[in-house]
Design a protein around this motif. Sequence first.
Motif, short mmCIF file in Angstrom:
data_model
loop_
_atom_site.label_atom_id
_atom_site.label_comp_id
_atom_site.label_asym_id
_atom_site.label_seq_id
_atom_site.Cartn_x
_atom_site.Cartn_y
_atom_site.Cartn_z
N GLN A 1 18.58 7.56 5.77
CA GLN A 1 18.22 8.32 4.59
C GLN A 1 16.82 7.92 4.13
N VAL A 2 16.04 8.89 3.71
CA VAL A 2 14.69 8.63 3.24
C VAL A 2 14.74 8.01 1.86
N GLN A 3 13.89 7.01 1.64
CA GLN A 3 13.76 6.43 0.31
C GLN A 3 12.32 6.01 0.06
N LEU A 4 11.97 5.95 -1.22
CA LEU A 4 10.66 5.50 -1.65
C LEU A 4 10.83 4.18 -2.41
N VAL A 5 10.06 3.18 -2.03
CA VAL A 5 10.14 1.86 -2.65
C VAL A 5 8.81 1.55 -3.32
N GLU A 6 8.84 1.32 -4.63
CA GLU A 6 7.65 1.08 -5.42
C GLU A 6 7.50 -0.41 -5.72
N SER A 7 6.25 -0.83 -5.93
CA SER A 7 5.97 -2.20 -6.31
C SER A 7 4.64 -2.25 -7.04
N GLY A 8 4.39 -3.34 -7.75
CA GLY A 8 3.11 -3.57 -8.38
C GLY A 8 3.08 -3.46 -9.88
N GLY A 9 4.17 -3.02 -10.49
CA GLY A 9 4.20 -2.91 -11.94
C GLY A 9 4.27 -4.27 -12.60
N GLY A 10 4.07 -4.29 -13.92
CA GLY A 10 4.13 -5.53 -14.66
C GLY A 10 3.50 -5.42 -16.02
N LEU A 11 3.27 -6.57 -16.63
CA LEU A 11 2.67 -6.67 -17.96
C LEU A 11 1.22 -7.09 -17.83
N VAL A 12 0.33 -6.33 -18.46
CA VAL A 12 -1.10 -6.64 -18.43
C VAL A 12 -1.69 -6.46 -19.82
N GLN A 13 -2.83 -7.12 -20.05
CA GLN A 13 -3.56 -6.97 -21.30
C GLN A 13 -4.38 -5.68 -21.29
N PRO A 14 -4.66 -5.11 -22.45
CA PRO A 14 -5.57 -3.97 -22.49
C PRO A 14 -6.89 -4.28 -21.80
N GLY A 15 -7.36 -3.32 -21.00
CA GLY A 15 -8.56 -3.52 -20.22
C GLY A 15 -8.32 -4.10 -18.85
N GLY A 16 -7.09 -4.51 -18.57
CA GLY A 16 -6.75 -5.08 -17.29
C GLY A 16 -6.50 -4.03 -16.22
N SER A 17 -6.11 -4.50 -15.04
CA SER A 17 -5.90 -3.63 -13.89
C SER A 17 -4.58 -3.94 -13.21
N LEU A 18 -4.01 -2.92 -12.59
CA LEU A 18 -2.84 -3.04 -11.74
C LEU A 18 -2.99 -2.10 -10.57
N ARG A 19 -2.35 -2.46 -9.46
CA ARG A 19 -2.32 -1.60 -8.29
C ARG A 19 -0.87 -1.36 -7.90
N LEU A 20 -0.43 -0.11 -7.99
CA LEU A 20 0.91 0.27 -7.62
C LEU A 20 0.94 0.74 -6.17
N SER A 21 2.03 0.41 -5.49
CA SER A 21 2.24 0.85 -4.11
C SER A 21 3.59 1.53 -4.00
N CYS A 22 3.67 2.50 -3.10
CA CYS A 22 4.93 3.20 -2.84
C CYS A 22 5.00 3.50 -1.36
N ALA A 23 5.99 2.93 -0.70
CA ALA A 23 6.17 3.12 0.74
C ALA A 23 7.41 3.96 1.01
N ALA A 24 7.25 4.99 1.81
CA ALA A 24 8.37 5.82 2.23
C ALA A 24 8.94 5.29 3.53
N SER A 25 10.26 5.28 3.63
CA SER A 25 10.92 4.81 4.84
C SER A 25 12.10 5.70 5.17
N GLY A 26 12.56 5.63 6.41
CA GLY A 26 13.67 6.43 6.86
C GLY A 26 13.28 7.30 8.04
N SER A 27 14.11 8.28 8.32
CA SER A 27 13.88 9.18 9.45
C SER A 27 12.92 10.29 9.04
N ILE A 28 11.66 9.95 8.97
CA ILE A 28 10.62 10.85 8.46
C ILE A 28 9.91 11.53 9.61
N LEU A 29 9.84 12.84 9.53
CA LEU A 29 9.05 13.60 10.48
C LEU A 29 7.61 13.71 10.02
N ARG A 30 7.42 14.08 8.76
CA ARG A 30 6.08 14.16 8.19
C ARG A 30 6.15 14.14 6.68
#
Length: 121
Positions: A1-30
């Motif tokens: 089964q196809v699923q999307l797994v996210e990472s990178g969230g959290g708590l930051v101060q105003p003006g800060g930066s974050l990088r979110l990632s999302c990887a798809a896995s499973g029986s993917i054709l395209r």
Amino acid sequence: QVQLVESGGGLVQPGGSLRLSCAASGSILRISAMGWYRQAPGKQRELVATIPSGGSTNIADSVKGRFTISRDNAKNTVYLQMNSLKPEDTAVYYCNAHITAMGPSFLVEYWGQGTQVTVSS
């Protein structure tokens, strides 16, 4: 089964930066389009950014100039680089992808589980 797994969230101060990632896995054709949405407490889910397979991006006006979306097709992964974060960016961020799975040939929209981003001092 196809699923999307996210990472990178959290708590930051105003003006800060974050990088979110999302990887798809499973029986993917395209994978065609991928993107990010967010939902703050008491508000509707809204589009943040999308990136189709062709490469042209769509960025919400509220984050334009601060957020950048990109993808690595070899890794079936989409990224959201968030800079100059503001308290109003606080929300649950959801990954979205339009995927054709192996087997019957039709496109399905998938959603990640969401990752919390909190911007606070």
